[in-house]
Design an enzyme around this catalytic site. Structure first.
Site, PDB file in Angstrom:
ATOM      1  N   ARG A  49       0.839  -1.195   0.000  1.00  0.00           N
ATOM      2  CA  ARG A  49       0.000   0.000   0.000  1.00  0.00           C
ATOM      3  C   ARG A  49       0.880   1.252   0.000  1.00  0.00           C
ATOM      4  NH1 ARG A  49      -3.821  -1.363   5.047  1.00  0.00           N
ATOM      5  NH2 ARG A  49      -1.770  -1.988   5.822  1.00  0.00           N
ATOM      6  N   ASP A  51       1.247   5.540   0.162  1.00  0.00           N
ATOM      7  CA  ASP A  51       0.602   6.704   0.756  1.00  0.00           C
ATOM      8  C   ASP A  51       0.204   7.713  -0.309  1.00  0.00           C
ATOM      9  OD1 ASP A  51       0.941   5.742   3.345  1.00  0.00           O
ATOM     10  OD2 ASP A  51       2.912   6.685   3.556  1.00  0.00           O
ATOM     11  N   TYR A 109      12.146   0.364  -3.780  1.00  0.00           N
ATOM     12  CA  TYR A 109      11.669   1.742  -3.873  1.00  0.00           C
ATOM     13  C   TYR A 109      12.790   2.612  -4.419  1.00  0.00           C
ATOM     14  CZ  TYR A 109       7.336   1.024  -1.254  1.00  0.00           C
ATOM     15  OH  TYR A 109       6.085   0.624  -0.852  1.00  0.00           O
ATOM     16  N   ARG A 196      10.759   7.326   3.358  1.00  0.00           N
ATOM     17  CA  ARG A 196      10.748   8.787   3.480  1.00  0.00           C
ATOM     18  C   ARG A 196      11.495   9.259   4.717  1.00  0.00           C
ATOM     19  NH1 ARG A 196       4.564  10.096   3.066  1.00  0.00           N
ATOM     20  NH2 ARG A 196       5.337  12.204   3.541  1.00  0.00           N
TER      21      ARG A 196
END
Length: 264
Positions: A49, A51, A109, A196
């Site tokens: 999932r 954001d 990522y 992040r």
């Protein structure tokens, strides 16, 4: 019948992946299109999932259906029903024991940071931006300290629901390509906001606030308050999901697929 799909989307157009009552998520748009194709309500399960504001070049999802369509038909028909910036790249029939999330063995990522005195215009929302000059070599050195099995509690969101903060980081690399700084992470799994939060701390190192070894100190402290603030989602991409090789997925479904630098 269980169908797996490879999906890409521009996250700045959505309020995240997971379905919400306002209907403005990737899952909401994709489920609506697939339900129209299938002739019955479709529920999607995804590999990871994302954001609000986070993009994907290689998200993997699956759903169950009794409707008979060609795999090519699932791709073209679903895309024809969507106007939002989300697209199905491929469709594959899989066994009932396949699960997009639980069968994945690793994820990748990439964060793309525009390091320039002037903010981006054409790429606004698609890349992060930081105007002071950054030392990519120092950030790359700092990133090496998070490799291997580590407790990532210091980089975990307060609301993270993962059972354990211990993850295996296969790769953490920082490099520069002109005005772009590219951060690549490959791990068996990631915590909520983990990438992040890592980016925020690496930027602290890059701008000279701390030496590279500070990253290791923060990691081993397991203290979220020691790390930097959560960086913006703009430049973050879910860029690959890896599965055991016996699943008949196209390469981009299990091997890294990354946006090019620059985009234009």
């Amino acid at each position: 019948m269980r169908i797996a799909l490879g999906v890409e989307y521009a996250g700045d157009a959505f309020q995240g992946w997971q379905s919400q009552s306002h209907g403005q998520t990737v899952q909401d748009h994709l489920e609506a299109a697939l339900s129209g194709m299938a002739g019955h309500p479709v529920r999607l399960h995804c590999a990871g999932r994302t954001d609000a504001g986070v993009h994907a070049t290689a998200q993997v999802v699956h759903f169950d259906t009794q409707s008979v369509r060609s795999l090519h038909g699932w791709v073209r028909g679903t895309n024809a029903r969507m106007r939002a910036p989300v697209a199905v790249r491929w469709a594959v029939e899989v066994g009932d024991d396949f699960h997009a999330r639980f069968c994945a063995v690793s994820r990748r990522y990439r964060y793309i940071l525009y390091n320039s005195a002037v903010r981006p215009a054409l790429l606004a929302g698609r890349v992060g931006w930081f105007h002071p000059p950054l030392d990519e070599a120092a950030m790359d050195e700092a990133a090496r300290s998070i490799l291997g099995w580590q407790d990532f509690s210091a980089f975990r969101a307060a609301g993270c629901q993962a059972k354990s903060p211990i993850k295996l980081m296969h790769e953490a690399q920082v490099r520069r390509d002109g005005d772009y700084i590219v951060f690549d992470f490959w791990a068996n799994a990631f915590l909520h906001h983990m990438v992040r939060n890592l980016i925020g701390s690496l930027v602290y190192v890059g701008k000279g606030c701390y030496p590279p070894e500070w990253m290791s100190e923060v990691l081993h402290s397991r203290d979220r308050s020691r790390a930097a603030m959560t960086f913006t989602p703009d430049g973050l991409y879910l860029a690959g999901v890896e599965y055991p090789s016996h699943w008949p997925l196209p390469d981009e479904g299990r091997i890294i697929a990354l946006p090019r630098i620059p985009f234009v």
